[in-house]
Design a protein around this motif. Structure first.
Motif, PDB file in Angstrom:
ATOM      1  N   PHE A  99       9.658   8.711 -10.382  1.00  0.00           N
ATOM      2  CA  PHE A  99      10.003   9.815  -9.492  1.00  0.00           C
ATOM      3  C   PHE A  99      10.130   9.326  -8.060  1.00  0.00           C
ATOM      4  N   GLN A 100      11.115   9.874  -7.356  1.00  0.00           N
ATOM      5  CA  GLN A 100      11.322   9.565  -5.935  1.00  0.00           C
ATOM      6  C   GLN A 100      10.739  10.707  -5.114  1.00  0.00           C
ATOM      7  N   LEU A 101       9.772  10.395  -4.246  1.00  0.00           N
ATOM      8  CA  LEU A 101       9.184  11.400  -3.373  1.00  0.00           C
ATOM      9  C   LEU A 101      10.075  11.650  -2.164  1.00  0.00           C
ATOM     10  N   ASN A 102       9.888  12.813  -1.530  1.00  0.00           N
ATOM     11  CA  ASN A 102      10.618  13.104  -0.298  1.00  0.00           C
ATOM     12  C   ASN A 102      10.202  12.118   0.797  1.00  0.00           C
ATOM     13  N   GLU A 103      11.125  11.843   1.677  1.00  0.00           N
ATOM     14  CA  GLU A 103      10.849  10.915   2.765  1.00  0.00           C
ATOM     15  C   GLU A 103       9.871  11.525   3.757  1.00  0.00           C
ATOM     16  N   ILE A 104       8.974  10.690   4.252  1.00  0.00           N
ATOM     17  CA  ILE A 104       8.014  11.113   5.274  1.00  0.00           C
ATOM     18  C   ILE A 104       8.452  10.535   6.619  1.00  0.00           C
ATOM     19  N   LYS A 136       5.483   6.256 -12.440  1.00  0.00           N
ATOM     20  CA  LYS A 136       5.724   5.466 -11.241  1.00  0.00           C
ATOM     21  C   LYS A 136       6.373   6.323 -10.160  1.00  0.00           C
ATOM     22  N   TYR A 137       5.933   6.127  -8.915  1.00  0.00           N
ATOM     23  CA  TYR A 137       6.471   6.870  -7.787  1.00  0.00           C
ATOM     24  C   TYR A 137       7.041   5.903  -6.745  1.00  0.00           C
ATOM     25  N   SER A 138       8.093   6.359  -6.054  1.00  0.00           N
ATOM     26  CA  SER A 138       8.637   5.650  -4.892  1.00  0.00           C
ATOM     27  C   SER A 138       8.416   6.530  -3.677  1.00  0.00           C
ATOM     28  N   LEU A 139       7.957   5.934  -2.585  1.00  0.00           N
ATOM     29  CA  LEU A 139       7.666   6.694  -1.368  1.00  0.00           C
ATOM     30  C   LEU A 139       8.371   6.029  -0.174  1.00  0.00           C
ATOM     31  N   PRO A 140       9.420   6.673   0.362  1.00  0.00           N
ATOM     32  CA  PRO A 140      10.040   6.176   1.597  1.00  0.00           C
ATOM     33  C   PRO A 140       9.353   6.781   2.828  1.00  0.00           C
ATOM     34  N   ILE A 141       9.081   5.930   3.807  1.00  0.00           N
ATOM     35  CA  ILE A 141       8.438   6.377   5.045  1.00  0.00           C
ATOM     36  C   ILE A 141       9.265   5.893   6.234  1.00  0.00           C
ATOM     37  N   THR A 142       9.711   6.839   7.057  1.00  0.00           N
ATOM     38  CA  THR A 142      10.413   6.479   8.288  1.00  0.00           C
ATOM     39  C   THR A 142       9.450   6.540   9.457  1.00  0.00           C
ATOM     40  N   ILE A 143       9.383   5.461  10.229  1.00  0.00           N
ATOM     41  CA  ILE A 143       8.435   5.382  11.364  1.00  0.00           C
ATOM     42  C   ILE A 143       9.225   5.338  12.657  1.00  0.00           C
ATOM     43  N   PHE A 176       4.289   2.879  -6.309  1.00  0.00           N
ATOM     44  CA  PHE A 176       2.931   2.835  -6.856  1.00  0.00           C
ATOM     45  C   PHE A 176       2.913   3.586  -8.183  1.00  0.00           C
ATOM     46  N   MET A 177       1.869   3.373  -8.946  1.00  0.00           N
ATOM     47  CA  MET A 177       1.741   3.964 -10.271  1.00  0.00           C
ATOM     48  C   MET A 177       0.595   4.976 -10.282  1.00  0.00           C
ATOM     49  N   ILE A 178       0.848   6.130 -10.893  1.00  0.00           N
ATOM     50  CA  ILE A 178      -0.218   7.092 -11.160  1.00  0.00           C
ATOM     51  C   ILE A 178      -0.674   6.850 -12.589  1.00  0.00           C
ATOM     52  N   GLU A 179      -1.926   6.421 -12.743  1.00  0.00           N
ATOM     53  CA  GLU A 179      -2.439   6.089 -14.064  1.00  0.00           C
ATOM     54  C   GLU A 179      -2.789   7.351 -14.865  1.00  0.00           C
ATOM     55  N   LYS A 180      -3.152   7.147 -16.126  1.00  0.00           N
ATOM     56  CA  LYS A 180      -3.464   8.268 -17.010  1.00  0.00           C
ATOM     57  C   LYS A 180      -4.675   9.058 -16.541  1.00  0.00           C
ATOM     58  N   PHE A 234       0.521  -1.141  -6.470  1.00  0.00           N
ATOM     59  CA  PHE A 234       1.224  -0.924  -5.205  1.00  0.00           C
ATOM     60  C   PHE A 234       2.183  -2.082  -4.940  1.00  0.00           C
ATOM     61  N   GLU A 235       3.371  -1.757  -4.484  1.00  0.00           N
ATOM     62  CA  GLU A 235       4.361  -2.796  -4.203  1.00  0.00           C
ATOM     63  C   GLU A 235       5.161  -2.416  -2.967  1.00  0.00           C
ATOM     64  N   ILE A 236       5.292  -3.369  -2.044  1.00  0.00           N
ATOM     65  CA  ILE A 236       6.079  -3.166  -0.831  1.00  0.00           C
ATOM     66  C   ILE A 236       7.502  -3.648  -1.080  1.00  0.00           C
ATOM     67  N   LEU A 237       8.436  -2.746  -1.095  1.00  0.00           N
ATOM     68  CA  LEU A 237       9.836  -3.131  -1.274  1.00  0.00           C
ATOM     69  C   LEU A 237      10.519  -3.396   0.060  1.00  0.00           C
ATOM     70  N   ARG A 238       9.980  -2.770   1.122  1.00  0.00           N
ATOM     71  CA  ARG A 238      10.590  -2.931   2.442  1.00  0.00           C
ATOM     72  C   ARG A 238       9.580  -2.489   3.488  1.00  0.00           C
ATOM     73  N   ASP A 239       9.508  -3.212   4.601  1.00  0.00           N
ATOM     74  CA  ASP A 239       8.656  -2.745   5.700  1.00  0.00           C
ATOM     75  C   ASP A 239       9.235  -3.201   7.036  1.00  0.00           C
ATOM     76  N   MET A 240       8.530  -2.889   8.136  1.00  0.00           N
ATOM     77  CA  MET A 240       9.000  -3.182   9.496  1.00  0.00           C
ATOM     78  C   MET A 240       8.267  -4.375  10.104  1.00  0.00           C
ATOM     79  N   GLY A 241       7.419  -5.015   9.264  1.00  0.00           N
ATOM     80  CA  GLY A 241       6.594  -6.069   9.839  1.00  0.00           C
ATOM     81  C   GLY A 241       5.368  -5.481  10.515  1.00  0.00           C
ATOM     82  N   PHE A 242       4.595  -6.323  11.165  1.00  0.00           N
ATOM     83  CA  PHE A 242       3.388  -5.915  11.883  1.00  0.00           C
ATOM     84  C   PHE A 242       2.383  -5.215  10.960  1.00  0.00           C
ATOM     85  N   GLY A 243       2.490  -5.453   9.646  1.00  0.00           N
ATOM     86  CA  GLY A 243       1.521  -4.880   8.715  1.00  0.00           C
ATOM     87  C   GLY A 243       1.786  -3.435   8.338  1.00  0.00           C
TER      88      GLY A 243
END
Length: 399
Positions: A64-69, A389-396, A341-345, A352-361
């Motif tokens: 599932f793709q979550l709404n962007e934050i 499994k869920y995908s979470l996009p975050i715009t900063i 990330f995965m929601i377990e039973k 948890f997996e980082i597919l993309r980030d802005m750096g600086f942690g």
């Protein structure tokens, strides 16, 4: 929810249009009553997809793709607002406030009948309870009580046709229809189609009562004249079945309309065909065939799947992320972080997996926040917990 509203509104519109074009002007009032009530139930339940034609389907979603934050930097951390989140919050608030006002009005109307019954003299007439009101009032009924102006009743100034008319409302339990539509109006106050159904149901009640009166007294012209004499009293009583409800040319013409059994049979069959087509068209399996087949990772045939739920709902999840996310030092400009990330039973979060980030942690910070999450209500497949499994996009926006 928006999809449900659109589907139910489309069904309501189609079925009330069918009623207006094919049924309203026919002398088949008992069938029309069932049609109107059935149309409401049909239109509001079918989009819920509570049942289907098939017992097995091969369509499922395990990712599932979550709404962007959208996160905006403050002095300490990042405040958050999801796409359309504020609009949704405002809409929910308005909905609840209007619904609350309608509930209060509904309760007050019910209480007004309770007071009238409790505070006024009661008698029995032809097996029906009659409540005698001290102030002038149009004859009306509610549940098992008929309300008359006391002076007219005791002076025998109430025509027997009026008594029979209100007795029909009681015998056929028309008040239950009105209470049903009133509850729906509270829940779906934003949908003007409910008002059309309310108008049609109450008018149909009058057709039914008029039909019984004319069959008993066989004096249509006198009855029509009597109705026109009381039509000037336009005072309406909420929740009641009233003799002077919508005395129109349509109602007067209906009393003299001839019944055509052949036309009635054809229209009844036609309505059945329309309901069948709508049921098939709005079947979840029928619509699922339009999307590509996706087989679960375990190779099972899915018959039912539900998404995991964050405690308190997804709005609470977005607030949770926004209130806990802290700006990594040195972060400048705008960018996007993409986490899976995965929601377990058992509802816990993992993988948890980082597919993309802005750096600086920023990616690590997002994972840190997700690890703080309480357990979710797990997703289910065939009523059994499954991993989702869920995908979470975050715009900063860190200006």
């Amino acid at each position: 929810m928006i999809l449900y509203i659109l589907k139910s509104s489309l069904l309501l519109f189609i079925l009330i249009t069918v009623y207006k074009l094919l049924l309203e002007n026919e002398k088949m009032h008992h069938f029309n009553r069932i049609y109107l009530l059935g149309s409401l139930i049909f239109s509001l339940t079918i989009p819920l997809q509570l049942f289907s034609f098939k017992t097995k389907i091969s369509d499922t979603i395990t990712h599932f793709q979550l709404n962007e934050i959208l996160l905006q930097k403050t002095s300490e951390n990042l405040s958050t607002i999801t796409d359309n989140q504020m609009m949704n919050y405002t809409a929910v608030t308005i909905y609840l406030l209007v619904a609350l006002l309608l509930i209060i009005r509904f309760v007050l109307n019910l209480y007004s009948f309770y007071k009238k019954i409790k505070n006024n003299e009661q008698q029995t007439l032809n097996g029906n309870k009659v409540v005698l009101i001290q102030e002038p009032v149009v004859p009306h009924s509610f549940l098992n009580s008929i309300f008359f102006y006391e002076q007219d009743f005791k002076n025998n100034n109430i025509a027997p046709e009026l008594i029979v008319h209100e007795a029909v409302h009681i015998k056929q339990k028309h008040t239950l229809d009105i209470l049903f539509i009133e509850v729906l109006q509270i829940l779906f106050w934003f949908n003007p189609l409910i008002l059309l159904y309310k108008h049609a149901i109450k008018l149909n009640h009058e057709f039914l009562a008029d039909e019984t009166v004319n069959a008993k007294f066989n004096s249509v012209f006198y009855y029509q004249k009597m109705l026109l004499n009381i039509a000037s009293n336009q005072r309406k009583i909420a929740l009641a079945s009233s003799i002077n409800y919508l005395i129109t040319k349509k109602r007067l013409i209906m009393m003299t309309k001839k019944e055509s059994k052949t036309r009635i049979i054809l229209k009844t069959v036609g309505v059945g065909v329309i309901f069948s087509l709508l049921l098939f068209s709005f079947s979840p399996e029928t619509m699922a065939q339009e999307s590509p087949n996706i087989i679960s990772s375990e190779g099972k045939i899915i018959t039912e799947i539900s998404q995991p739920e964050f405690p308190g709902g997804m709005l609470a999840f977005y607030k949770f992320v926004g209130s806990n996310f802290k700006t990594p030092s040195g972060l400048k400009g705008n960018g996007k972080v993409y986490i899976t990330f995965m929601i377990e039973k058992d509802g816990s979060l993992s993988e948890f997996e980082i597919l993309r980030d802005m750096g600086f942690g920023t990616g690590e910070e997002a994972i840190r926040v997700l690890k703080l999450s309480p357990k979710w209500i797990p997703g289910k497949e065939n009523k059994e917990p499954v991993r989702v499994k869920y995908s979470l996009p975050i715009t900063i926006q860190a200006k």
